[in-house]
Design a protein around this motif. Structure first.
Motif, mmCIF file in Angstrom:
data_model
loop_
_atom_site.group_PDB
_atom_site.id
_atom_site.type_symbol
_atom_site.label_atom_id
_atom_site.label_comp_id
_atom_site.label_asym_id
_atom_site.label_seq_id
_atom_site.Cartn_x
_atom_site.Cartn_y
_atom_site.Cartn_z
ATOM 1 N N PRO A 84 -35.435 -27.330 -36.274
ATOM 2 C CA PRO A 84 -35.264 -25.895 -36.556
ATOM 3 C C PRO A 84 -35.649 -25.483 -37.974
ATOM 4 N N GLY A 85 -35.752 -26.430 -38.883
ATOM 5 C CA GLY A 85 -36.144 -26.096 -40.259
ATOM 6 C C GLY A 85 -35.180 -25.105 -40.894
ATOM 7 N N ILE A 86 -33.901 -25.448 -40.923
ATOM 8 C CA ILE A 86 -32.895 -24.513 -41.483
ATOM 9 C C ILE A 86 -32.974 -24.528 -43.009
ATOM 10 N N THR A 87 -32.991 -23.357 -43.608
ATOM 11 C CA THR A 87 -32.914 -23.276 -45.072
ATOM 12 C C THR A 87 -31.615 -22.564 -45.453
ATOM 13 N N THR A 88 -31.083 -22.941 -46.595
ATOM 14 C CA THR A 88 -29.823 -22.314 -47.028
ATOM 15 C C THR A 88 -29.956 -21.814 -48.459
ATOM 16 N N ARG A 89 -29.276 -20.738 -48.733
ATOM 17 C CA ARG A 89 -29.186 -20.209 -50.098
ATOM 18 C C ARG A 89 -27.714 -19.986 -50.406
ATOM 19 N N PRO A 131 -35.388 -22.044 -33.032
ATOM 20 C CA PRO A 131 -33.983 -21.928 -32.594
ATOM 21 C C PRO A 131 -33.147 -23.142 -33.014
ATOM 22 N N ALA A 132 -32.041 -22.849 -33.626
ATOM 23 C CA ALA A 132 -31.127 -23.918 -34.060
ATOM 24 C C ALA A 132 -29.836 -23.753 -33.281
ATOM 25 N N LEU A 133 -29.492 -24.749 -32.490
ATOM 26 C CA LEU A 133 -28.305 -24.637 -31.640
ATOM 27 C C LEU A 133 -27.124 -25.352 -32.284
ATOM 28 N N PHE A 189 -20.671 -23.606 -36.068
ATOM 29 C CA PHE A 189 -20.994 -23.955 -34.672
ATOM 30 C C PHE A 189 -21.553 -22.739 -33.925
ATOM 31 N N PHE A 190 -22.484 -22.047 -34.594
ATOM 32 C CA PHE A 190 -23.121 -20.869 -33.986
ATOM 33 C C PHE A 190 -24.596 -21.199 -33.759
ATOM 34 N N HIS A 191 -25.270 -20.309 -33.069
ATOM 35 C CA HIS A 191 -26.698 -20.500 -32.810
ATOM 36 C C HIS A 191 -27.491 -19.574 -33.719
ATOM 37 N N LEU A 192 -28.592 -20.096 -34.218
ATOM 38 C CA LEU A 192 -29.392 -19.336 -35.178
ATOM 39 C C LEU A 192 -30.769 -19.124 -34.566
ATOM 40 N N SER A 193 -31.148 -17.844 -34.425
ATOM 41 C CA SER A 193 -32.472 -17.589 -33.859
ATOM 42 C C SER A 193 -33.457 -17.388 -35.004
ATOM 43 N N PRO A 194 -34.723 -17.776 -34.817
ATOM 44 C CA PRO A 194 -35.685 -17.683 -35.910
ATOM 45 C C PRO A 194 -35.876 -16.229 -36.334
ATOM 46 N N VAL A 202 -25.293 -28.932 -43.798
ATOM 47 C CA VAL A 202 -25.638 -27.987 -42.740
ATOM 48 C C VAL A 202 -26.373 -28.790 -41.681
ATOM 49 N N ALA A 203 -25.890 -28.744 -40.474
ATOM 50 C CA ALA A 203 -26.501 -29.554 -39.421
ATOM 51 C C ALA A 203 -26.541 -28.745 -38.133
ATOM 52 N N SER A 204 -27.279 -29.228 -37.168
ATOM 53 C CA SER A 204 -27.295 -28.584 -35.854
ATOM 54 C C SER A 204 -27.498 -29.664 -34.808
ATOM 55 N N LEU A 205 -27.550 -29.247 -33.554
ATOM 56 C CA LEU A 205 -27.631 -30.203 -32.455
ATOM 57 C C LEU A 205 -28.672 -31.301 -32.699
ATOM 58 N N MET A 206 -29.838 -30.873 -33.214
ATOM 59 C CA MET A 206 -30.930 -31.844 -33.438
ATOM 60 C C MET A 206 -30.494 -32.997 -34.350
#
Ligand code: BMA
Length: 825
Positions: A745-750, A768-770, A787-792, A817-821
């Motif tokens: 999902p390539g999640i970035t955080t600030r 999509p990050a589940l 534990f939420f879903h993040l849409s691009p 920060v992590a997700s299902l993947m």
């Protein structure tokens, strides 16, 4: 009235030995041994097994205290014990005062004759509770049923059942003076009882009847002064003489501010103070109780589905949302108001308006109920009987139980939070049968206690409250046919104990679901607290010691493989088990909320833990939020958007469920994407969400998309807004997540500081990050969401105030920060 507090420093000695150690009262022997460094931390690894000798011994508590001549000169001098756990023999100055056998009672004994002016000693010796229950079992074999983890015979002793072990709890049947103890001396008279009744029949006012009774030592003219105050101001007052030791003051509160459960209104509390005066106007005794003005009933009436089962507050039926409460520590004596507040505030944050104080624990401390009054959490209160046949043929036990029930009903009935008295947990389910000889109670023996004695006590002392004999109980037809879908409450355990898939819930349309649950492991931080590195595999001896539901760990894995890929690491397994648990309960609750008004309540099993363990809880022993708790915050939201996909039929229903008291205009949108987040179809509409109703808003024809993309390539994102704010969001899947070929999902955080030691974390994803979750490596924190879903394309702002203040740089260093993947590798 003179009160001499005997709490504080005592000494405790193991009977038959001479070495004593310092003890705290209120307290218990385990916490005393721990404080004296005589035992290691009881919850660490398998220390529990090494500490079982403690319960087999007898323990003697002693202290000295002074009595002034003027105290002893008073007409009555009593020893008052608010809680002795459990088999206590009390001596003062070497003379036996009494022996007690019920931890749930308040005991008072006349001690004027045994006390002396100046120095006195008191000794309270506790006999081994386990030796006692073994002896009673042997006298009247065989046993009534007890579960795998509970020591057989606990039903013979009026002591916290789960202290003898449970399918989530260790065996620590401790002993000690667990609530305050004091000497009380008075002349003439004292208050014996104060009972406040409310009458809401007249619009715009509430009439209060305050019945006062006094215990008199001699004939005297007595007066009661009753004042009602709100916000520090006296708003009603009455002064009246007692006749034959009794008086009833009638007061009227105009423009009453009503008490409401959470999210239905405020929780205004009034104080009713009673002073007892002698003929010269001296105050002999006084007491104050905080009340809330409301009616709160269990409404059962014939309806289209059978018989309703719903709570009605101030004439408004409401859907009960919450969980089951168990004792929050194996050593309940060390729980403070702050501990209760932390857990109960978490319940409030998850939109819970009801908790069930389960019958295998304790009648909770006053501060628990005070907090529930303040927070708007209704309480379903079980009497403390659970999962065992009880020897109700024993007359002494029955008399003891009557006194216990009277004490606790009197203690708790003024609390606005209490919604229901319930006889027991799960006795009707499988413990009533032919005879004691079968390990069961006969219905006749059962009825003596749960159809007669307890309802009699409620009728006499708290007649306006409803009584329900058992949870679960079916009021229509054959009562042993529990979990009837047309009436009563249900405990639904086919998911988990019965190994049925989560979809099994969809076949259940019960009226009130007072128990259903699914287990998970606590998060790594908690597990690291009770394990060594070599224990960190879910099949290790230590991990299995911290799992009490039979083959629970393998059950978690069985379900996990139904839904998810096998996680790649120990830590990933812990986190993924939480997501799995959250999904199970989300399936159930969303379905039952959609079933309203047929179904009018869900209390999942269980809110909290009494030690660090794999269990059904959504808050672990340390109060850390599991994934389920974050999900509960969303699925218990007063306005909920949810979906019911049916791949076979090629449709998905979108529902809006409202618990609001008034209609609300809302905008709902949906966005169907592929797994890369590309929109395939979108839509939306503005609707008026009807109050306290579920609405099927849309049935989307999914067939064309299922045909074209396949069930494994579709995600349906839904949002419900009022104005600009997102009130509820949800995601529907059309295949098991394990079969989705998700991309990184390539999640970035600030991270930005937002004042007062709080931070805002902005998250964005390319794909999509589940089940995105956040945690801090070494610091405790509850996030505004996890534990939420993040849409691009969408950014999500999460706020957090770590439990101990840290800098932004430190937070960034600790933030995970992590997700299902991330559970895959
Ligand atoms: C219920 C409860 C508890 C038990 C739980 C999980 O039925 O009443 O006795 O801990 O199930 O098995």
């Amino acid at each position: 009235m003179t009160i001499i507090d005997l709490c504080g420093e005592w000494k405790v000695t193991q009977s038959g030995t001479s070495e004593s150690m310092p003890a705290r009262v209120p307290g218990c022997v385990h916490t005393d041994l721990l404080a004296a460094n005589k035992i290691e931390a009881p919850f660490y690894r398998d220390n529990e097994a090494k500490q079982r000798w403690i319960e087999k011994a007898d323990w003697k508590y002693t202290r000295a205290f002074d009595i002034a001549p003027e105290t002893l000169a008073q007409e009555r001098v009593l020893l008052r014990c608010y809680g002795l756990d459990t088999l206590a023999t009390i001596k003062i100055n070497g003379k036996k005062v009494a022996a007690t056998d019920n931890m749930f009672r308040t005991w008072e004994f006349d001690v004027k004759d045994v006390l002396q002016e100046g120095a006195n000693t008191i000794e309270v010796e506790f006999a081994s509770p386990t030796a006692y229950i073994q002896k009673r079992r042997a006298e009247r074999p065989p046993d009534g049923y007890t579960g795998l983890n509970e020591m057989a015979g606990y039903a013979w002793l009026r002591k916290e059942p789960c202290s003898f072990g449970w399918d989530w709890g260790p065996i620590f049947p401790t002993c000690g003076i667990w609530r305050p103890i004091q000497i009380v001396a008075f002349n003439c008279a004292r208050l014996a009882d104060v009972y406040i009744q409310q009458d809401h029949a007249t619009a715009g006012a509430v009439a209060l009847d305050v019945s006062v009774s006094a215990e008199t030592v001699k004939d005297a003219a007595l007066t009661a002064v009753v004042t009602v105050s709100f916000d520090g101001k006296t708003i009603a007052e009455a002064r009246l003489p007692l006749v034959n030791g009794r008086a009833t003051a009638q007061l009227k509160i105009n423009d009453p501010k009503l008490w409401w459960p959470l999210n239905m209104g405020d929780q205004p509390l009034y104080t009713v103070k009673v002073d007892l005066l002698d003929a010269s106007g001296n105050i002999l005794d006084s007491t104050a109780k905080r009340i809330g003005l409301r009616t709160l009933k269990l409404d059962r009436h014939p309806d289209a589905f059978g018989e309703s089962f719903q709570f009605v507050v101030n004439d408004v039926p409401f859907f009960a949302k919450g969980a089951n409460w168990i004792p929050a520590d194996s050593f309940v004596v060390r729980l403070t108001r702050e501990d209760y507040a932390r857990l109960l505030k978490s319940a409030v944050e998850a939109n819970m308006n009801m908790l069930r104080v389960w019958g295998g624990g304790i009648y909770e401390n006053d501060s628990f109920y005070d907090l529930c009054d303040e927070l708007g959490i209704c309480i379903w209160q079980d009497f403390i009987f659970s999962c065992s046949a009880y020897p109700t043929f024993d007359e002494a036990l029955m008399a003891n139980v009557r006194a216990e029930a009277e004490d606790n009903v009197r203690r708790l009935r003024h609390h606005p939070c209490i919604a229901l008295w319930c006889g027991n947990n799960e006795l009707e389910q499988y413990l009533v049968g032919d005879s004691w000889q079968d390990g069961k109670m006969s219905w006749e023996d059962y009825s003596k206690l749960f159809d007669k004695l307890l309802p009699e006590v409620v009728q006499a002392l708290d007649p306006v409250r409803d009584y329900w004999p058992s949870s679960p109980h079916t009021p229509i037809g054959d009562r042993s046919d529990y979990n009837d879908p047309t009436c009563g409450d249900a405990h639904l355990w086919a998911v988990w104990h019965g190994r049925q898939p989560f979809e099994w819930y969809y076949g259940c349309l019960h009226r009130f679901n007072s128990e259903f649950g699914f287990q998970s492991f606590p998060e790594p931080k908690t597990v690291f607290g009770y394990t060594l590195p070599q224990d960190r595999n879910i099949t290790s001896y230590i991990m299995e010691q911290h799992q009490r539901s039979g083959t629970g760990n393998s059950l978690i894995i069985q379900y996990m493989l139904d839904w998810f890929r096998l996680p790649a690491s120990f830590e990933a397994t812990l986190w993924l088990s939480q997501i799995l648990q959250g999904m199970a309960i989300k399936h159930a609750v969303e379905h039952w909320r959609r079933s309203m008004p047929r179904g009018m309540g869900t209390l999942y099993w269980q809110l909290n833990d009494c030690w660090p363990v794999a269990s059904w809880s959504s808050l672990d022993y340390h109060g850390r939020w599991k994934a389920l708790h974050y999900m509960a915050k969303r699925f218990y939201s007063p306005l909920l958007i949810s979906a019911l996909p049916n791949v076979k039929k090629g449709v998905v229903e979108i529902h809006v469920t409202s618990d609001l008291l008034a209609a609300k205009n809302v905008d709902i949108t949906w966005n169907l994407t592929d797994l890369e987040g590309n929109t395939i179809s979108r839509g939306g509409e503005s609707i008026q969400a009807a109050p306290r109703e579920n609405m099927l808003v849309e049935s989307l024809d999914m067939q064309p998309y299922l045909d074209k993309y396949g069930a494994r390539n579709l995600l349906l994102w839904m949002e419900l807004r009022t104005g600009k704010s997102i009130i509820s969001s949800n995601l529907a899947l059309f295949a098991r997540p394990k079969h989705l070929e998700l991309s990184d999902p390539g999640i970035t955080t600030r991270v930005a500081e937002s004042g007062n030691d709080a931070f805002t974390i902005t998250l964005k994803a390319r794909k999509p990050a589940l089940w995105v979750w956040l945690s801090l490596k070494d610091t405790d924190a509850v996030f505004s969401d996890s534990f939420f879903h993040l849409s691009p394309g969408n950014s999500v702002k999460i706020t957090v105030s770590p439990a101990s203040p840290i800098t932004r740089a430190e937070l960034k260093k600790q933030l995970i920060v992590a997700s299902l993947m991330d559970t895959y590798s």
